[in-house]
Each structure stands twice: as C-alpha cells, then as structure tokens.
Design a protein around this motif. Sequence first.
Motif, PDB file in Angstrom:
ATOM      1  N   PRO A   1       0.826  -1.213   0.000  1.00  0.00           N
ATOM      2  CA  PRO A   1       0.000   0.000   0.000  1.00  0.00           C
ATOM      3  C   PRO A   1       0.855   1.255   0.000  1.00  0.00           C
ATOM      4  CG  PRO A   1      -0.030  -1.064   2.160  1.00  0.00           C
ATOM      5  CD  PRO A   1       0.653  -2.016   1.228  1.00  0.00           C
ATOM      6  N   SER A   2       0.337   2.302  -0.628  1.00  0.00           N
ATOM      7  CA  SER A   2       1.057   3.570  -0.667  1.00  0.00           C
ATOM      8  C   SER A   2       1.190   4.145   0.735  1.00  0.00           C
ATOM      9  CB  SER A   2       0.319   4.561  -1.565  1.00  0.00           C
ATOM     10  OG  SER A   2       0.196   4.048  -2.877  1.00  0.00           O
ATOM     11  N   ILE A   3       2.291   4.823   0.974  1.00  0.00           N
ATOM     12  CA  ILE A   3       2.546   5.433   2.277  1.00  0.00           C
ATOM     13  C   ILE A   3       1.963   6.845   2.291  1.00  0.00           C
ATOM     14  CG2 ILE A   3       4.328   6.184   3.889  1.00  0.00           C
ATOM     15  CD1 ILE A   3       6.146   4.028   2.629  1.00  0.00           C
ATOM     16  N   SER A   4       1.177   7.141   3.309  1.00  0.00           N
ATOM     17  CA  SER A   4       0.549   8.462   3.416  1.00  0.00           C
ATOM     18  C   SER A   4       1.511   9.409   4.123  1.00  0.00           C
ATOM     19  CB  SER A   4      -0.773   8.363   4.179  1.00  0.00           C
ATOM     20  OG  SER A   4      -0.572   7.720   5.432  1.00  0.00           O
ATOM     21  N   ASP A   5       2.338  10.080   3.347  1.00  0.00           N
ATOM     22  CA  ASP A   5       3.387  10.935   3.899  1.00  0.00           C
ATOM     23  C   ASP A   5       2.867  12.357   4.088  1.00  0.00           C
ATOM     24  OD1 ASP A   5       5.895  11.525   4.836  1.00  0.00           O
ATOM     25  OD2 ASP A   5       6.771  11.846   2.857  1.00  0.00           O
ATOM     26  N   SER A   6       1.770  12.467   4.848  1.00  0.00           N
ATOM     27  CA  SER A   6       1.161  13.777   5.115  1.00  0.00           C
ATOM     28  C   SER A   6       0.751  13.853   6.576  1.00  0.00           C
ATOM     29  CB  SER A   6      -0.082  13.985   4.241  1.00  0.00           C
ATOM     30  OG  SER A   6       0.251  14.065   2.876  1.00  0.00           O
ATOM     31  N   SER A   7       0.901  15.040   7.141  1.00  0.00           N
ATOM     32  CA  SER A   7       0.459  15.243   8.521  1.00  0.00           C
ATOM     33  C   SER A   7      -0.987  15.710   8.583  1.00  0.00           C
ATOM     34  CB  SER A   7       1.364  16.260   9.223  1.00  0.00           C
ATOM     35  OG  SER A   7       1.301  17.506   8.547  1.00  0.00           O
ATOM     36  N   THR A   8      -1.462  16.334   7.505  1.00  0.00           N
ATOM     37  CA  THR A   8      -2.832  16.834   7.492  1.00  0.00           C
ATOM     38  C   THR A   8      -3.471  16.527   6.132  1.00  0.00           C
ATOM     39  OG1 THR A   8      -4.224  18.747   8.013  1.00  0.00           O
ATOM     40  CG2 THR A   8      -2.260  19.159   6.671  1.00  0.00           C
ATOM     41  N   TYR A   9      -4.798  16.558   6.091  1.00  0.00           N
ATOM     42  CA  TYR A   9      -5.537  16.117   4.903  1.00  0.00           C
ATOM     43  C   TYR A   9      -6.577  17.165   4.514  1.00  0.00           C
ATOM     44  CZ  TYR A   9      -3.289  11.748   6.132  1.00  0.00           C
ATOM     45  OH  TYR A   9      -2.348  10.803   6.431  1.00  0.00           O
ATOM     46  N   THR A  10      -6.782  17.309   3.225  1.00  0.00           N
ATOM     47  CA  THR A  10      -7.712  18.323   2.735  1.00  0.00           C
ATOM     48  C   THR A  10      -9.116  17.757   2.574  1.00  0.00           C
ATOM     49  OG1 THR A  10      -8.005  20.021   1.042  1.00  0.00           O
ATOM     50  CG2 THR A  10      -7.316  17.839   0.282  1.00  0.00           C
ATOM     51  N   PHE A  11     -10.094  18.651   2.515  1.00  0.00           N
ATOM     52  CA  PHE A  11     -11.496  18.281   2.353  1.00  0.00           C
ATOM     53  C   PHE A  11     -12.093  19.079   1.198  1.00  0.00           C
ATOM     54  CE2 PHE A  11     -10.436  17.392   6.711  1.00  0.00           C
ATOM     55  CZ  PHE A  11     -11.066  16.177   6.972  1.00  0.00           C
ATOM     56  N   LEU A  12     -13.015  18.450   0.483  1.00  0.00           N
ATOM     57  CA  LEU A  12     -13.694  19.145  -0.612  1.00  0.00           C
ATOM     58  C   LEU A  12     -14.845  19.995  -0.105  1.00  0.00           C
ATOM     59  CD1 LEU A  12     -13.703  16.379  -3.364  1.00  0.00           C
ATOM     60  CD2 LEU A  12     -12.093  18.278  -3.043  1.00  0.00           C
TER      61      LEU A  12
END
Length: 404
Positions: free
Chosen positions: A23-34
Amino acid sequence: MTFKPANNIQDLQYFGEFGGVNPSISDSSTYTFLSAKTMFDTFEGNADGCYLYSRHSSPSNLYLGEALAAMEGTETANVTASGMGAITSVLLQLCGSEDHIVSSRTIYGGTYAFMKNFMPRFNISTSFIDITDLNAVEAAITKHTKVIYCESVSNPLLEVADIKCLSKLAKKHNLKLVVDNTFSPLSIAPKTLGADVVIHSLTKFINGSSDTVGGVVCGTQDFINDLRNVNNGAAMLLGPTMDSLRSASILKNLRTLHIRMQQHSKNAFLLAKKFEADGLKIVYPGLESHPSHELFKSMMNETYGFGGMLTIDVGNLDTANALMELMQHKNLGYLAVSLGFYKTLFSAPGTSTSSEIPIEEQQKMGLSDGLIRFSIGLDADIERTYSIMRKCMEELGVLQPSMV
C-alpha cells in the motif's frame, strides 16, 4: 474452528495507489477536504474513509492496525509510537483517580515503573501479585479495582498467565483484562482466551529487525474509538502517534512473522533441552520442568511453538557479565536489551530491563543477579550455536568440559 492468525494476516490484501503490491505510504500530517461539512463530520467521527490529521489516524497506520487486529482476532486496533505508548494509553483510558489495578509482579520494567512510580500522581494504585496464584489475584481485588493486567509470558521470568481463568475473574468482578502478548505473538491469542485488550510492543518479534520502535492496542471498536476520541481519548490527547513510514515498514515485516516465530521457537527449544540435560538452571515454557508447561500447551497454537525466550541462571552477576561478553566476542549474538532480532540477544535483566524493580522485590519474585535472559535468534545451524555456547560456558567454569 481453530484460530489461524497467520491466515488472517495473509488474507488482507492491500493495493498501492498505482497498483503497487504494497500500500502507498501516506506521507502527510494533514488532509484536505472538498467541503467544510465533511471536515466537521470527520471531527465528530462520522465520516468513514476520511482523514483529518495524522495524530488522529492515517491510512498507513490504519493498514497496520487492521492487520494486527486480524492477527489477534479483535475488532480493530490502534498503533502507537512505542510499546509504552500503547500501555500507558490503555491504563490511563481505563483508570481514573482513586482507581486500582491488580498486576502481575513480573512485568516489563517500564510498565512496572509506570504503575509503581507514575500513576500514583493521578491517585491510581497498583497491587503487584503472583499472577500464577489465582486466589491471590482475587484476594487483591477491591471495590476500586478496574483492571487486571498481565503478560501472557512474563518478562523476564517467563511465568505463564492462565488467561482463561483470569478472564473469568475479570468478568466476575466487572473488570477489564489487559494482556501484553509481546513475548508470544501467534503462539498465544489472548482475545480467544477471554482478554478484553491485547497489547504488543511491535519493536520486538513483530517487526523483528531491531530498527523500529512501535506498539499496538487491539480491542473492540468501541474501546479503540474511546482511545481516539478528540475530547478525552488517551491515544489522541497524549500523542503517542506512529510515523507512517514506520507503519509501512512494520507491515512488510509482519508478513514474515509466522516463518520467523517457527524458527525462533525451534532454536530456543533445542537449546533449552540441551542445556537442561547439561545440568544448567534453565527456564523455558517448552520444558516439562517449567511449572506452567501444561498450561502453555493448553493455550498455544502448536504451529509456532513455545516462543524464542529462555533464561539461564549462572549464579552471580560477574559470571553472567563475563559469559555475555565472551558470547558476543564469539559472534553468538549481542549483549543488548530487547528481543526478536535475527541474532540472539542476551542481557542480565536485574541490572537492565527490570532494573526499575527494587532489589528486594526482585529477590521476592526470584529474579537473581545471575539470571541471563536470551532472545534466541534465527540461526540456521543451531547445533553449531549450542557447541560454541557450551565452549564459552566451559571456559568460564559454568559447565564442566564434556567427556564426549
């Protein structure tokens, strides 16, 4: 139906973002929303598949947690940055001011120190009991008790907890049974025996390469939700968050755990039998001389044996230190704490991993200063290993030279 933990892990199939076999590694501390509403719903815990902030959860952490929950047979799991991050979060989630814990007297030194020295700051007390004495365990329960805490196989004395009977006691008194299963992954499945919460230090056998620190809490969906709650969840507010890159690394190593545990157990069993025949004072659950040998057999998944941990008592600390230094010099392994590495690791727990326990308490529980704890490695030729170890012992007078 027989519980098959390795099958449960194998049956989990994840694809990477571009079709990768990992699985791809989620290299983010925060996530965006639509939409702003989706962000609000996620804060409230009502938006499945959405991620808010990596202290709360991330795809990589959820992949690993799901695999570990499958291994232990629980509804879900939450991974943490260390084993102590898992232990402390669970105990602080389950206990508040004036509450009480009944704990095994032989547990990891860091866990002992947390219960003995740190939790009293919050007016939480602990009674340390011989976990193999069920009458003593029940006698220690008070109206303030909230948790029975133990290790499946204790660190470092390798005492075996009767999880089924402890579960009955916990249910009788409306308590939670929390079991640290670090020493016996795959061999013992505490949830199937009645445990409410199962903890691991992922640092040890599960990761297996001594390059990562991590922990996990396996339990019900409700309990893990409580741990992650943004308002009062210990795992959320204390911040023991695992890094996504580490999660991905551990998940890859988890895929080979079943093969490694078989070899760890096979090697430890052979060494234990040979050194017991040589007359050494040795403790290993696979030996009939172990007081809980039959209990372990009744709980174990036979495929994975009696585990990779054993102890040998060589009489005093000076001899223990000299033997460990000589074994390291002979390339038999490392004089180091921890366990589950491909090479054998050995240490004198009274002055290392259990040093937080006062000397008088060590003496009461039978932890002598000559005790060496071994985490047996994945040696391909264990007979050769035995021969070299024996020569080290002969050189220092721990064993007399063989007449053969």
